[in-house]
Enzyme design. Structure first.
Site, mmCIF file in Angstrom:
data_model
loop_
_atom_site.group_PDB
_atom_site.id
_atom_site.type_symbol
_atom_site.label_atom_id
_atom_site.label_comp_id
_atom_site.label_asym_id
_atom_site.label_seq_id
_atom_site.Cartn_x
_atom_site.Cartn_y
_atom_site.Cartn_z
ATOM 1 N N ASN A 1 0.856 -1.187 0.000
ATOM 2 C CA ASN A 1 0.000 0.000 0.000
ATOM 3 C C ASN A 1 0.896 1.243 0.000
ATOM 4 O O ASN A 1 1.701 1.438 0.914
ATOM 5 C CB ASN A 1 -0.899 -0.033 1.252
ATOM 6 C CG ASN A 1 -1.838 1.148 1.305
ATOM 7 O OD1 ASN A 1 -1.426 2.282 1.072
ATOM 8 N ND2 ASN A 1 -3.089 0.896 1.630
ATOM 9 N N HIS B 1 -3.944 -4.314 7.696
ATOM 10 C CA HIS B 1 -4.095 -3.172 8.601
ATOM 11 C C HIS B 1 -3.224 -3.359 9.850
ATOM 12 O O HIS B 1 -3.474 -4.253 10.641
ATOM 13 C CB HIS B 1 -5.538 -2.921 9.038
ATOM 14 C CG HIS B 1 -5.745 -1.496 9.410
ATOM 15 N ND1 HIS B 1 -6.244 -0.560 8.531
ATOM 16 C CD2 HIS B 1 -5.454 -0.842 10.534
ATOM 17 C CE1 HIS B 1 -6.278 0.603 9.119
ATOM 18 N NE2 HIS B 1 -5.791 0.471 10.325
ATOM 19 N N GLU C 1 -8.612 0.370 -2.937
ATOM 20 C CA GLU C 1 -9.484 0.417 -1.751
ATOM 21 C C GLU C 1 -10.413 1.601 -1.934
ATOM 22 O O GLU C 1 -9.969 2.696 -2.307
ATOM 23 C CB GLU C 1 -8.658 0.647 -0.488
ATOM 24 C CG GLU C 1 -7.808 -0.518 -0.099
ATOM 25 C CD GLU C 1 -6.925 -0.166 1.090
ATOM 26 O OE1 GLU C 1 -7.023 0.944 1.628
ATOM 27 O OE2 GLU C 1 -6.120 -1.014 1.459
ATOM 28 N N THR D 1 -8.453 3.783 7.923
ATOM 29 C CA THR D 1 -9.695 3.013 7.970
ATOM 30 C C THR D 1 -9.876 2.380 9.350
ATOM 31 O O THR D 1 -9.020 1.639 9.814
ATOM 32 C CB THR D 1 -9.675 1.902 6.898
ATOM 33 O OG1 THR D 1 -9.195 2.456 5.682
ATOM 34 C CG2 THR D 1 -11.056 1.313 6.709
ATOM 35 N N ARG E 1 -7.137 12.888 0.464
ATOM 36 C CA ARG E 1 -6.078 13.381 1.356
ATOM 37 C C ARG E 1 -4.690 12.868 0.956
ATOM 38 O O ARG E 1 -3.689 13.463 1.292
ATOM 39 C CB ARG E 1 -6.375 13.009 2.806
ATOM 40 C CG ARG E 1 -6.248 11.537 3.096
ATOM 41 C CD ARG E 1 -6.360 11.268 4.563
ATOM 42 N NE ARG E 1 -7.700 11.505 5.050
ATOM 43 C CZ ARG E 1 -8.187 10.949 6.157
ATOM 44 N NH1 ARG E 1 -7.407 10.175 6.892
ATOM 45 N NH2 ARG E 1 -9.412 11.153 6.549
ATOM 46 N N HIS F 1 -5.684 3.719 -1.873
ATOM 47 C CA HIS F 1 -7.032 4.056 -1.403
ATOM 48 C C HIS F 1 -7.359 5.447 -1.926
ATOM 49 O O HIS F 1 -6.732 6.428 -1.522
ATOM 50 C CB HIS F 1 -7.038 4.020 0.136
ATOM 51 C CG HIS F 1 -8.387 4.223 0.750
ATOM 52 N ND1 HIS F 1 -8.616 4.039 2.093
ATOM 53 C CD2 HIS F 1 -9.576 4.590 0.220
ATOM 54 C CE1 HIS F 1 -9.896 4.278 2.365
ATOM 55 N NE2 HIS F 1 -10.499 4.624 1.251
ATOM 56 N N HIS G 1 0.986 6.216 1.726
ATOM 57 C CA HIS G 1 1.797 7.151 2.514
ATOM 58 C C HIS G 1 2.879 7.852 1.708
ATOM 59 O O HIS G 1 3.407 8.879 2.138
ATOM 60 C CB HIS G 1 2.396 6.453 3.735
ATOM 61 C CG HIS G 1 1.341 6.154 4.761
ATOM 62 N ND1 HIS G 1 0.379 7.068 5.111
ATOM 63 C CD2 HIS G 1 1.079 5.051 5.490
ATOM 64 C CE1 HIS G 1 -0.427 6.543 6.019
ATOM 65 N NE2 HIS G 1 -0.021 5.306 6.258
ATOM 66 N N GLU H 1 -10.988 -9.323 3.030
ATOM 67 C CA GLU H 1 -9.743 -8.944 3.707
ATOM 68 C C GLU H 1 -10.075 -8.820 5.187
ATOM 69 O O GLU H 1 -10.902 -7.982 5.574
ATOM 70 C CB GLU H 1 -9.201 -7.617 3.161
ATOM 71 C CG GLU H 1 -7.903 -7.210 3.863
ATOM 72 C CD GLU H 1 -7.230 -5.991 3.236
ATOM 73 O OE1 GLU H 1 -7.368 -5.775 2.014
ATOM 74 O OE2 GLU H 1 -6.572 -5.262 3.984
ATOM 75 N N ARG I 1 -9.477 8.109 -1.423
ATOM 76 C CA ARG I 1 -10.463 8.543 -0.429
ATOM 77 C C ARG I 1 -11.311 9.677 -0.987
ATOM 78 O O ARG I 1 -10.873 10.433 -1.852
ATOM 79 C CB ARG I 1 -9.751 8.991 0.851
ATOM 80 C CG ARG I 1 -9.017 7.859 1.562
ATOM 81 C CD ARG I 1 -8.426 8.350 2.872
ATOM 82 N NE ARG I 1 -9.466 8.606 3.843
ATOM 83 C CZ ARG I 1 -9.806 7.790 4.845
ATOM 84 N NH1 ARG I 1 -9.140 6.671 5.038
ATOM 85 N NH2 ARG I 1 -10.763 8.092 5.663
#
Ligand code: PXP
Length: 247
Positions: free
Chosen positions: A9, A193, A72, A103, A51, A45, A12, A153, A47
């Protein structure tokens, strides 16, 4: 013993870029480095508040990712429209709240059954796999299957954030039992996660995981050892059982 895929992922990387609103670091470059060092998939993701990952990241990654692109997303009209247009290899439906840092909690498949089923059908018609991000709960798993999802998941947050060894053990047991149950009813089982270089190993007791989706710990380690090393080290750990068997 099963080969476990690693979905990296890269949200970041985009978070860091957005901190200055500039052009670096570039998530597309991060995805390429992750893939060159063994990532089996790239997860982002998109969103609703944009962000971190931006629409252009999704579009460019669709064109450049060489492995599997997992998006995601929340089950909302705007994002569904974008996703159906861009066609990632897989979508993972997640709950989304604007105020949250990341999340929090899994989907309530029972409460949102009709709407999730609708969305799942839309994506499957376009040959896009659908995974549901849920807590390790038997009813949620059962309804995920009934909803038509092929993948789930399991949310590993409660396990990863457990404050004591006893609590962690309890959460681990819940995850392992949930994974066994999901597999027994024919679901493909992913997890993610809060997983890191230490807490991922006890999960390997279940040997039919399809994929781990890991972001924060890999990107954090990358700050010190580089992204290539960080991805390779995680790959080695999650398939350590497999390597022992081959030897
Ligand atoms: N899986 C899902 C569904 C997520 O929402 C996230 C966080 O974006 C992750 C995996 C990765 O979590 P982490 O960044 O804690 O590894």
């Amino acid at each position: 013993m099963n080969y476990i895929k690693l979905g990296v992922n890269i949200d970041h990387i985009a978070t860091l870029r957005q901190a200055r609103g500039g052009i670096e670091p570039e998530p597309i470059a991060a995805a390429a480095i992750a893939e060159l060092n063994g990532a089996d998939g790239i997860t982002i993701h998109l969103r609703e508040d944009r962000r971190h990952i931006q629409d252009r990241d999704l579009i460019l990654l669709r064109q450049t990712a060489q492995t599997s692109l997992n998006l995601e997303m929340a089950n909302t009209a705007e994002i569904i429209k974008i996703a159906l247009n861009v066609k990632p290899n897989q979508i993972t439906l997640v709950p989304e709240r604007r105020q949250e840092l990341t999340t929090e909690g899994g989907l309530d498949v029972i409460k949102n059954f009709k709407s999730l089923k609708n969305t799942i059908t839309k994506f499957q018609k376009k040959y896009i796999d659908v995974s549901l991000f849920i807590e390790a709960n038997k009813d949620q798993i059962k309804y995920s299957k009934e909803c038509g999802a092929t993948h789930i998941e399991l949310h590993t947050g409660s396990y990863a954030n457990a404050k004591t060894k006893t609590a962690q053990k309890k959460e681990l047991q819940k995850l392992l039992e949930a994974a066994e149950y999901a597999d027994s009813i024919g679901l493909i089982v992913n997890a993610g996660h809060g997983l890191n270089y230490i807490n991922v190993t006890p999960l390997l007791v279940f040997d039919k995981w399809n994929e781990f989706n890991i972001g924060h710990s890999i990107i954090s380690r990358a700050v010190f050892v580089g992204l290539a090393n960080a991805v390779r080290e995680m790959k080695t750990i999650i398939n350590s059982n497999l390597q022992m068997k081959i030897r």
